[in-house]
Design a protein around this motif. Structure first.
Motif, PDB file in Angstrom:
ATOM      1  N   ARG A  33      18.487  40.972  57.928  1.00 42.00           N
ATOM      2  CA  ARG A  33      19.341  41.495  58.706  1.00 42.00           C
ATOM      3  C   ARG A  33      19.214  42.020  59.272  1.00 42.00           C
ATOM      4  O   ARG A  33      18.832  43.619  58.540  1.00 42.00           O
ATOM      5  N   SER A  34      18.574  42.511  61.095  1.00 41.60           N
ATOM      6  CA  SER A  34      18.927  44.223  61.511  1.00 41.60           C
ATOM      7  C   SER A  34      19.877  43.806  62.154  1.00 41.60           C
ATOM      8  O   SER A  34      20.052  42.548  63.373  1.00 41.60           O
ATOM      9  N   ALA A  79       8.887  41.686  63.805  1.00 47.32           N
ATOM     10  CA  ALA A  79       9.766  41.413  63.037  1.00 47.32           C
ATOM     11  C   ALA A  79      11.214  41.800  62.861  1.00 47.32           C
ATOM     12  O   ALA A  79      12.094  41.091  62.316  1.00 47.32           O
ATOM     13  N   ILE A  80      11.617  42.300  63.738  1.00 55.93           N
ATOM     14  CA  ILE A  80      12.964  42.874  64.143  1.00 55.93           C
ATOM     15  C   ILE A  80      13.181  42.490  64.808  1.00 55.93           C
ATOM     16  O   ILE A  80      14.790  42.050  64.693  1.00 55.93           O
ATOM     17  N   LEU A  85      17.610  38.024  65.193  1.00 60.72           N
ATOM     18  CA  LEU A  85      18.201  37.018  65.437  1.00 60.72           C
ATOM     19  C   LEU A  85      18.757  35.891  64.313  1.00 60.72           C
ATOM     20  O   LEU A  85      20.215  35.861  64.327  1.00 60.72           O
ATOM     21  N   HIS A  86      18.006  36.732  63.013  1.00 56.45           N
ATOM     22  CA  HIS A  86      18.476  36.361  61.261  1.00 56.45           C
ATOM     23  C   HIS A  86      20.666  36.633  61.079  1.00 56.45           C
ATOM     24  O   HIS A  86      21.639  36.293  60.566  1.00 56.45           O
ATOM     25  N   ARG A 122      23.316  32.744  56.195  1.00 57.53           N
ATOM     26  CA  ARG A 122      21.810  31.977  55.761  1.00 57.53           C
ATOM     27  C   ARG A 122      20.788  32.906  55.065  1.00 57.53           C
ATOM     28  O   ARG A 122      19.812  32.517  54.248  1.00 57.53           O
ATOM     29  N   PHE A 123      20.626  34.001  55.922  1.00 56.16           N
ATOM     30  CA  PHE A 123      19.816  34.985  55.951  1.00 56.16           C
ATOM     31  C   PHE A 123      19.963  36.063  54.728  1.00 56.16           C
ATOM     32  O   PHE A 123      19.162  37.068  55.372  1.00 56.16           O
ATOM     33  N   GLY A 124      21.607  35.860  54.460  1.00 53.19           N
ATOM     34  CA  GLY A 124      21.345  37.432  53.725  1.00 53.19           C
ATOM     35  C   GLY A 124      22.854  38.167  54.341  1.00 53.19           C
ATOM     36  O   GLY A 124      23.960  37.024  54.896  1.00 53.19           O
TER      37      GLY A 124
END
Length: 124
Positions: A33-34, A79-80, A85-86, A122-124
């Motif tokens: 995540r960001s 990537a960012i 979105l994550h 679900r992404f971290g």
């Protein structure tokens, strides 16, 4: 100051320079995540550098440095965006919405300004 993730959550603050360093440090990291701060500080740094390079390219009469910078930031930019979105618990595939003229960009801006999902998702 902007917030960014660390091992314990969203407690560490970073400025534009550190966000830009994280941008390149996670060059091909499409997982995790960001948060908003990390995304928008990196975005602002890219815009400012692009403006400067456009001026330099205009002075030398050819689009050299801006083109090289655009290519260098293409993959980390994707990537960012996926990591952002994550952070709101959406799949990275939603980034493809940006291919829809105007409306897609507006939808992505809406997603990118959303508050993060509190706690783990679900992404971290």
């Amino acid at each position: 100051m902007a917030h960014t993730t660390d091992a314990g959550g969203y407690t560490r603050q970073v400025g534009m320079v550190e966000a830009f360093k994280l941008f390149f440090a996670n060059y091909i990291n499409f997982e995790g995540r960001s948060n908003r701060g990390e995304y928008w500080w990196a975005f602002l740094a890219i815009i400012l550098i692009s403006i400067v390079l456009t001026v330099v390219d205009g002075m030398i009469g050819m689009p050299l440095f801006g083109s090289i910078f655009s290519l260098a930031t293409l993959v980390p930019g994707i990537a960012i965006g996926i990591r952002r979105l994550h952070d709101i618990d959406k799949s990275g595939w939603f980034l493809l919405i940006g291919l829809i003229p105007i409306i897609g960009a507006l939808i992505l801006i809406y997603f990118f300004v959303q508050k993060p999902t509190p706690g783990p998702n679900r992404f971290g």
